[in-house]
Design a protein around this motif. Structure first.
Motif, mmCIF file in Angstrom:
data_model
loop_
_atom_site.group_PDB
_atom_site.id
_atom_site.type_symbol
_atom_site.label_atom_id
_atom_site.label_comp_id
_atom_site.label_asym_id
_atom_site.label_seq_id
_atom_site.Cartn_x
_atom_site.Cartn_y
_atom_site.Cartn_z
ATOM 1 N N ARG A 42 -5.900 -4.075 4.725
ATOM 2 C CA ARG A 42 -4.730 -4.879 4.475
ATOM 3 C C ARG A 42 -3.866 -3.960 3.304
ATOM 4 O O ARG A 42 -2.465 -3.836 3.635
ATOM 5 C CB ARG A 42 -4.880 -6.114 3.909
ATOM 6 N N LEU A 43 -4.354 -3.381 2.410
ATOM 7 C CA LEU A 43 -3.389 -2.653 1.480
ATOM 8 C C LEU A 43 -3.104 -1.508 2.173
ATOM 9 O O LEU A 43 -2.002 -0.945 1.895
ATOM 10 C CB LEU A 43 -4.520 -2.405 0.221
ATOM 11 N N LYS A 44 -3.990 -0.749 3.051
ATOM 12 C CA LYS A 44 -3.467 0.376 3.702
ATOM 13 C C LYS A 44 -2.399 0.092 4.728
ATOM 14 O O LYS A 44 -1.617 1.033 5.046
ATOM 15 C CB LYS A 44 -4.536 0.969 4.401
ATOM 16 N N THR A 45 -2.267 -1.008 5.205
ATOM 17 C CA THR A 45 -1.193 -1.349 6.341
ATOM 18 C C THR A 45 0.141 -1.539 5.452
ATOM 19 O O THR A 45 1.219 -1.655 6.095
ATOM 20 C CB THR A 45 -1.700 -2.531 7.077
ATOM 21 N N GLU A 46 -0.086 -1.949 4.279
ATOM 22 C CA GLU A 46 1.323 -2.253 3.459
ATOM 23 C C GLU A 46 1.856 -0.724 2.963
ATOM 24 O O GLU A 46 2.906 -0.842 2.429
ATOM 25 C CB GLU A 46 0.830 -2.870 2.006
ATOM 26 N N ARG A 47 1.010 0.372 3.033
ATOM 27 C CA ARG A 47 1.501 1.498 2.408
ATOM 28 C C ARG A 47 3.031 1.813 3.440
ATOM 29 O O ARG A 47 3.998 2.232 2.366
ATOM 30 C CB ARG A 47 0.444 2.724 2.871
ATOM 31 N N ASN A 53 -0.567 -0.466 -5.504
ATOM 32 C CA ASN A 53 -1.424 -0.486 -4.035
ATOM 33 C C ASN A 53 -2.356 0.926 -4.105
ATOM 34 O O ASN A 53 -3.480 0.556 -3.769
ATOM 35 C CB ASN A 53 -0.214 -0.370 -3.267
ATOM 36 N N GLN A 70 5.114 -0.820 -7.396
ATOM 37 C CA GLN A 70 4.299 -1.522 -6.230
ATOM 38 C C GLN A 70 3.429 -0.537 -5.452
ATOM 39 O O GLN A 70 2.195 -0.670 -5.364
ATOM 40 C CB GLN A 70 5.101 -2.240 -5.228
ATOM 41 N N GLN A 71 4.120 0.634 -5.358
ATOM 42 C CA GLN A 71 3.238 1.495 -4.646
ATOM 43 C C GLN A 71 2.220 2.245 -5.477
ATOM 44 O O GLN A 71 1.082 2.456 -5.270
ATOM 45 C CB GLN A 71 4.172 3.023 -4.203
ATOM 46 N N LEU A 104 5.036 0.106 4.568
ATOM 47 C CA LEU A 104 6.121 -0.886 4.246
ATOM 48 C C LEU A 104 6.754 -0.515 2.556
ATOM 49 O O LEU A 104 7.916 -0.726 2.545
ATOM 50 C CB LEU A 104 5.622 -2.351 4.152
ATOM 51 N N ILE A 105 5.989 -0.229 1.896
ATOM 52 C CA ILE A 105 6.368 0.249 0.272
ATOM 53 C C ILE A 105 7.128 1.405 0.488
ATOM 54 O O ILE A 105 8.088 1.576 -0.032
ATOM 55 C CB ILE A 105 4.892 0.319 -0.505
#
Length: 158
Positions: A23-28, A60, A56-57, A30-31
């Motif tokens: 999940r965190l890697k899929t947010e990369r 993360n 946030q980056q 977006l950030i």
């Protein structure tokens, strides 16, 4: 040189950490998009959106690094493959408190602990006091609310 200790955990805990990492890697991306959009607004010194996205980056990436470290040191333990009469990691222990009221805990890893669900870390005060104990042994535990006494009633591997 620091030693790399294994981190015991149940399969369920390993899968939960793996899902969180994914999940965190899929947010990369977006950030990164949020940083690019905020950067396009101009002056970075007074750009709150930019600074929030960069923070946030950083959070993360730190969390990703922490989870990857835990997963790389993971030692998955299946309690159903264990046996014996001693409390070990993965065991489900039934204790009797001072009023002979039964309390049931499973000894789990730090990332899996949830006292409200009866899952305590092997590193918690109660977990440390229970490891190595046998049925009918008494245990004294110092917790934030004071000293507690328990008697080990049952050790199961479920």
């Amino acid at each position: 040189m620091a030693t790399v200790d294994k981190m015991p955990m149940l399969q369920e805990g390993y899968e939960k950490l793996t899902a969180e990492l994914k999940r965190l890697k899929t947010e990369r991306p977006l950030i990164v998009d949020a940083i690019e959009e905020a950067r396009a607004h101009g002056d970075l010194s007074e750009n709150a959106e930019y600074h929030a996205a960069k923070e946030q980056q950083g959070q993360n990436e730190a969390t990703i690094s922490d989870i990857e470290g835990k997963l790389s040191r993971a030692q998955i333990i299946d309690p159903r493959e264990l046996s014996g009469d001693k409390v070990v990691f993965g065991a489900t222990v039934t204790l009797l408190d001072e009023d002979d009221k039964p309390i049931r805990y499973q000894i789990v890893g730090e990332t899996e602990a949830d006292a409200s669900k009866g899952r305590i870390s092997y590193n918690s005060p109660i977990g440390r006091a229970l490891i190595g104990r046998r049925v009918d042994e008494e245990v004294e535990v110092t917790v934030p609310s004071g000293d507690r006494w328990y008697s080990v009633s049952k050790v199961e591997f479920v």
